[in-house]
Design a protein around this motif. Sequence first.
Motif, PDB file in Angstrom:
ATOM      1  N   MET A   1      -7.422  17.299  10.840  1.00  0.00           N
ATOM      2  CA  MET A   1      -6.462  18.360  10.578  1.00  0.00           C
ATOM      3  C   MET A   1      -5.033  17.838  10.742  1.00  0.00           C
ATOM      4  SD  MET A   1      -5.796  21.912  12.696  1.00  0.00           S
ATOM      5  CE  MET A   1      -7.259  22.767  12.170  1.00  0.00           C
ATOM      6  N   LYS A   2      -4.118  18.322   9.895  1.00  0.00           N
ATOM      7  CA  LYS A   2      -2.702  18.024  10.027  1.00  0.00           C
ATOM      8  C   LYS A   2      -1.975  19.250  10.579  1.00  0.00           C
ATOM      9  CE  LYS A   2      -2.702  14.929   6.016  1.00  0.00           C
ATOM     10  NZ  LYS A   2      -2.116  14.684   4.674  1.00  0.00           N
ATOM     11  N   LYS A   3      -0.807  19.012  11.193  1.00  0.00           N
ATOM     12  CA  LYS A   3      -0.066  20.136  11.758  1.00  0.00           C
ATOM     13  C   LYS A   3       0.311  21.159  10.695  1.00  0.00           C
ATOM     14  CE  LYS A   3       3.376  17.731  13.426  1.00  0.00           C
ATOM     15  NZ  LYS A   3       4.674  17.398  14.071  1.00  0.00           N
ATOM     16  N   GLU A   4       0.486  20.693   9.458  1.00  0.00           N
ATOM     17  CA  GLU A   4       0.833  21.600   8.369  1.00  0.00           C
ATOM     18  C   GLU A   4      -0.292  22.580   8.041  1.00  0.00           C
ATOM     19  OE1 GLU A   4       1.116  18.320   8.274  1.00  0.00           O
ATOM     20  OE2 GLU A   4       3.291  18.001   8.276  1.00  0.00           O
ATOM     21  N   ASP A   5      -1.519  22.265   8.514  1.00  0.00           N
ATOM     22  CA  ASP A   5      -2.656  23.143   8.264  1.00  0.00           C
ATOM     23  C   ASP A   5      -2.647  24.380   9.158  1.00  0.00           C
ATOM     24  OD1 ASP A   5      -3.657  21.388   6.344  1.00  0.00           O
ATOM     25  OD2 ASP A   5      -4.782  20.237   7.842  1.00  0.00           O
ATOM     26  N   LEU A   6      -1.844  24.321  10.202  1.00  0.00           N
ATOM     27  CA  LEU A   6      -1.762  25.459  11.108  1.00  0.00           C
ATOM     28  C   LEU A   6      -0.750  26.483  10.600  1.00  0.00           C
ATOM     29  CD1 LEU A   6      -1.770  23.769  14.646  1.00  0.00           C
ATOM     30  CD2 LEU A   6      -3.631  25.037  13.572  1.00  0.00           C
ATOM     31  N   ARG A   7      -1.190  27.724  10.506  1.00  0.00           N
ATOM     32  CA  ARG A   7      -0.294  28.850  10.234  1.00  0.00           C
ATOM     33  C   ARG A   7      -0.179  29.624  11.548  1.00  0.00           C
ATOM     34  NH1 ARG A   7       0.993  30.422   5.256  1.00  0.00           N
ATOM     35  NH2 ARG A   7       1.025  32.631   5.868  1.00  0.00           N
ATOM     36  N   ILE A   8       1.005  29.577  12.145  1.00  0.00           N
ATOM     37  CA  ILE A   8       1.172  30.059  13.523  1.00  0.00           C
ATOM     38  C   ILE A   8       2.032  31.317  13.560  1.00  0.00           C
ATOM     39  CG2 ILE A   8       2.009  29.478  15.827  1.00  0.00           C
ATOM     40  CD1 ILE A   8       1.647  26.511  15.066  1.00  0.00           C
ATOM     41  N   VAL A   9       1.564  32.313  14.298  1.00  0.00           N
ATOM     42  CA  VAL A   9       2.400  33.456  14.659  1.00  0.00           C
ATOM     43  C   VAL A   9       2.821  33.260  16.117  1.00  0.00           C
ATOM     44  CG1 VAL A   9       2.429  35.928  15.177  1.00  0.00           C
ATOM     45  CG2 VAL A   9       1.477  35.126  13.019  1.00  0.00           C
ATOM     46  N   PHE A  10       4.112  33.344  16.367  1.00  0.00           N
ATOM     47  CA  PHE A  10       4.647  33.174  17.716  1.00  0.00           C
ATOM     48  C   PHE A  10       4.988  34.539  18.287  1.00  0.00           C
ATOM     49  CE2 PHE A  10       8.079  32.669  20.790  1.00  0.00           C
ATOM     50  CZ  PHE A  10       7.621  31.636  21.581  1.00  0.00           C
ATOM     51  N   MET A  11       4.628  34.780  19.559  1.00  0.00           N
ATOM     52  CA  MET A  11       4.918  36.050  20.222  1.00  0.00           C
ATOM     53  C   MET A  11       5.660  35.800  21.522  1.00  0.00           C
ATOM     54  SD  MET A  11       1.350  38.128  19.650  1.00  0.00           S
ATOM     55  CE  MET A  11       0.615  38.276  18.010  1.00  0.00           C
ATOM     56  N   GLY A  12       6.832  36.407  21.654  1.00  0.00           N
ATOM     57  CA  GLY A  12       7.623  36.260  22.870  1.00  0.00           C
ATOM     58  C   GLY A  12       8.862  37.119  22.797  1.00  0.00           C
ATOM     59  N   THR A  13       9.529  37.292  23.922  1.00  0.00           N
ATOM     60  CA  THR A  13      10.714  38.147  23.947  1.00  0.00           C
ATOM     61  C   THR A  13      11.923  37.523  24.640  1.00  0.00           C
ATOM     62  OG1 THR A  13       9.442  40.200  23.771  1.00  0.00           O
ATOM     63  CG2 THR A  13      11.618  40.376  24.776  1.00  0.00           C
ATOM     64  N   PRO A  14      11.829  37.086  25.909  1.00  0.00           N
ATOM     65  CA  PRO A  14      13.046  36.693  26.631  1.00  0.00           C
ATOM     66  C   PRO A  14      13.505  35.277  26.328  1.00  0.00           C
ATOM     67  CG  PRO A  14      11.166  36.472  28.064  1.00  0.00           C
ATOM     68  CD  PRO A  14      10.643  37.014  26.767  1.00  0.00           C
ATOM     69  N   GLU A  15      14.599  34.920  26.957  1.00  0.00           N
ATOM     70  CA  GLU A  15      15.170  33.575  26.835  1.00  0.00           C
ATOM     71  C   GLU A  15      14.142  32.504  27.170  1.00  0.00           C
ATOM     72  OE1 GLU A  15      18.825  31.059  28.955  1.00  0.00           O
ATOM     73  OE2 GLU A  15      17.820  32.702  29.997  1.00  0.00           O
TER      74      GLU A  15
END
Length: 330
Positions: A1-15
Amino acid sequence: MKKEDLRIVFMGTPEFAVPTLQAMIDGGYNVVAVVTQPDKPVGRHGSVLQASPVKQFAIEHDLPVLQPEKMKDPVFVEQLRAYQANLQVVVAFRMLPEVVWDMPEYGTFNVHAALLPQYRGAAPINWAVINGETETGVTTFFLDHDIDTGRIIMQKRFPIPDGADVEYVYDGLMHLGAEICMETLERIVVAGGHPDSIPQDSVVDGSVLKSAPKIFKETCEIDWNQPAKQVYDFIRGLSPYPGAWCVLASPDGKRTVLKIFRSCKTGQKGHEPAAISIDGKHIYISAADEELEILELQLEGKKRMMAADFLNGMRDKMKNEIIFQSEYNK
């Protein structure tokens, strides 16, 4: 697998979450969307809405942003599903329902600011310092049905110097969290989406597990009946935010909240708990066994200041009228 194969959703709020998102973008990972808290009303009348630090960063980098009021909202769930993410990364966000954390093919991992299974909960950095720990760290783990109990992928350790406050530890773990996230992503890529992970039970060393519950205002009141070391750790474990506090009470019944941000141990035997003594430009308050010197403080309605500056304006009143009170010694 290559990193480009990952479709990532990021979840976060603060600094705290921003350096991790920054590292993912700089590292060439495909972040297809960002989920963060709704904008918060600020200002005297709450008429201005302020975006979270994560949202501000996402907008600056042209990343799609979702801000659900409720994580189980069917509209949000379908919006999230439409991004076809095969991995979700969570840093300093709210609890997720199973319909969300179980959605991606490769699961959802969280960056937690403690060495799990120690300090599960909402305020791990504060409680580690309050409890006088000399070491903490960060953990990446896969989310499951219970809070902070999933299988551990990686851990990194971080020393806590005796004089460190929450701000110092927060800053250190914020950047260490970005590092461990990137290393975890690399492991996922190398493993084809399913890296090695271990159950938390396997890393328990027999010590009592300490929790990290959410901190409220009443949590922050100083108990001067405790030993000075515990009061000292309590103060630095809440500094600079939300701040440990006690109450000044004058003979006429007026009560004023005093926040204490910095203190130091003196080794000098004190008087009765909560008793104040003033020596030149120094303020001392007695705990159960010895005095603490108060170095930095803030009187309600005033600015934060050093003890010497505080005494310049308060010396006569402190010396002749005001005594310390708390719920613990009434």
